[in-house]
Motif scaffolding. Structure first.
Motif, PDB file in Angstrom:
ATOM      1  N   THR A   1       0.850  -1.191   0.000  1.00 50.12           N
ATOM      2  CA  THR A   1       0.000   0.000   0.000  1.00 50.12           C
ATOM      3  C   THR A   1       0.885   1.240   0.000  1.00 50.12           C
ATOM      4  N   GLY A   2       0.281   2.346  -0.239  1.00 48.48           N
ATOM      5  CA  GLY A   2       1.041   3.598  -0.335  1.00 48.48           C
ATOM      6  C   GLY A   2       1.368   3.852  -1.792  1.00 48.48           C
ATOM      7  N   GLY A   3       2.020   4.881  -2.091  1.00 51.39           N
ATOM      8  CA  GLY A   3       2.337   5.132  -3.478  1.00 51.39           C
ATOM      9  C   GLY A   3       2.937   6.498  -3.714  1.00 51.39           C
ATOM     10  N   LYS A   4       3.578   7.091  -2.716  1.00 47.03           N
ATOM     11  CA  LYS A   4       4.256   8.371  -2.906  1.00 47.03           C
ATOM     12  C   LYS A   4       5.656   8.281  -2.337  1.00 47.03           C
TER      13      LYS A   4
ATOM     14  N   GLY B   1       6.917  13.073  -2.698  1.00 47.41           N
ATOM     15  CA  GLY B   1       5.897  13.824  -3.416  1.00 47.41           C
ATOM     16  C   GLY B   1       5.585  13.298  -4.802  1.00 47.41           C
ATOM     17  N   THR B   2       6.272  12.257  -5.230  1.00 47.90           N
ATOM     18  CA  THR B   2       6.043  11.700  -6.556  1.00 47.90           C
ATOM     19  C   THR B   2       5.183  10.442  -6.412  1.00 47.90           C
ATOM     20  N   THR B   3       4.128  10.383  -7.209  1.00 49.71           N
ATOM     21  CA  THR B   3       3.258   9.207  -7.146  1.00 49.71           C
ATOM     22  C   THR B   3       3.847   8.074  -7.985  1.00 49.71           C
TER      23      THR B   3
ATOM     24  N   VAL C   1      10.046  -2.655  -5.197  1.00 49.03           N
ATOM     25  CA  VAL C   1      10.426  -1.681  -6.225  1.00 49.03           C
ATOM     26  C   VAL C   1       9.352  -0.606  -6.301  1.00 49.03           C
ATOM     27  N   PHE C   2       9.798   0.673  -6.277  1.00 49.97           N
ATOM     28  CA  PHE C   2       8.873   1.787  -6.493  1.00 49.97           C
ATOM     29  C   PHE C   2       9.069   2.276  -7.919  1.00 49.97           C
ATOM     30  N   THR C   3       7.990   2.178  -8.687  1.00 50.33           N
ATOM     31  CA  THR C   3       8.023   2.637 -10.075  1.00 50.33           C
ATOM     32  C   THR C   3       7.223   3.940 -10.147  1.00 50.33           C
ATOM     33  N   PRO C   4       7.926   5.085 -10.336  1.00 52.84           N
ATOM     34  CA  PRO C   4       7.228   6.376 -10.385  1.00 52.84           C
ATOM     35  C   PRO C   4       6.314   6.472 -11.608  1.00 52.84           C
ATOM     36  N   ASP C   5       5.219   7.224 -11.453  1.00 49.53           N
ATOM     37  CA  ASP C   5       4.324   7.476 -12.587  1.00 49.53           C
ATOM     38  C   ASP C   5       4.994   8.365 -13.618  1.00 49.53           C
TER      39      ASP C   5
ATOM     40  N   ASP D   1      13.797   7.432 -12.083  1.00 52.38           N
ATOM     41  CA  ASP D   1      14.101   6.011 -12.216  1.00 52.38           C
ATOM     42  C   ASP D   1      13.388   5.236 -11.099  1.00 52.38           C
ATOM     43  N   PRO D   2      13.057   3.961 -11.339  1.00 49.63           N
ATOM     44  CA  PRO D   2      12.528   3.122 -10.258  1.00 49.63           C
ATOM     45  C   PRO D   2      13.584   2.972  -9.161  1.00 49.63           C
TER      46      PRO D   2
END
Length: 181
Positions: free
Chosen positions: A4-7, A10-12, A34-38, A43-44
């Motif tokens: 869960t989460g996704g920021k 400040g970047t979604t 891994v966080f993959t920015p929108d 970069d992830p």
């Protein structure tokens, strides 16, 4: 387990597992995410999160998964451990059924006795406790000639009830010990 989460700063974006097909063992450990920015401007990134995996508990209501073992019969005075538990299993979990107390010598009759399914992988599976019926037959006393009572003499025409039987304490004690409740 869903992330869960996704920021981030400040970047979604979207969090995902680095190895989504991995089946971790029970316990607490860190796993890569891994966080993959929108936005394509970033970069992830990879990080580690702590995850607790509980041991698998067998559901007693899943009768299609749990088949209780069967066993033979006992004669009063024999311990449960002398009976082999056979034909039982838990679908998808390797293990063996054993008596909770193999030294227990149950009374004559039919009673429920406790068994446990002991998984061969106890680090990942909880043991599973259940009960099975055990039939215990009464034991037969086999007195020696020294243990038999002695009888007084009769005269022809008298009945057996006229003869006195002399009690033998050894046989009386054995009868008390082997008499089931």
């Amino acid at each position: 387990s869903r992330l869960t989460g996704g920021k981030v700063a400040g970047t979604t974006g979207t969090w995902s597992w680095a190895e989504p097909e991995l089946k971790p063992n029970a316990g607490t450990a860190e796993f890569a995410v891994v966080f993959t920015p929108d936005s394509s401007a970033y970069d992830p990134i990879t990080a580690a999160v702590t995850l607790t995996v509980n041991k698998y508990r067998i559901d007693p209501d899943r009768t299609d998964w749990v088949v209780l073992p069967s066993c033979g019969t006992l004669i009063y005075g024999q311990a449960l451990g002398s009976l082999e538990l056979v034909d039982g299993f838990v679908n998808g979990v390797f293990g063996v059924w054993v008596w909770v107390d193999p030294s227990l010598k149950p009374d004559a009759g039919m009673e429920l006795q406790e068994v446990v399914y002991a998984p061969t992988d106890p680090a990942n599976y909880e043991p599973f406790y259940e009960t099975v019926y055990v039939t215990v037959y009464k034991a037969t006393l086999l007195p020696t000639s020294a243990e038999l009572p002695t009888a007084s003499t009769l005269t022809y025409g008298q009945t057996l009830s006229d003869a006195m039987l002399e009690k033998n304490e050894n046989i009386n004690q054995k009868s008390k010990e082997s008499k089931p409740k």
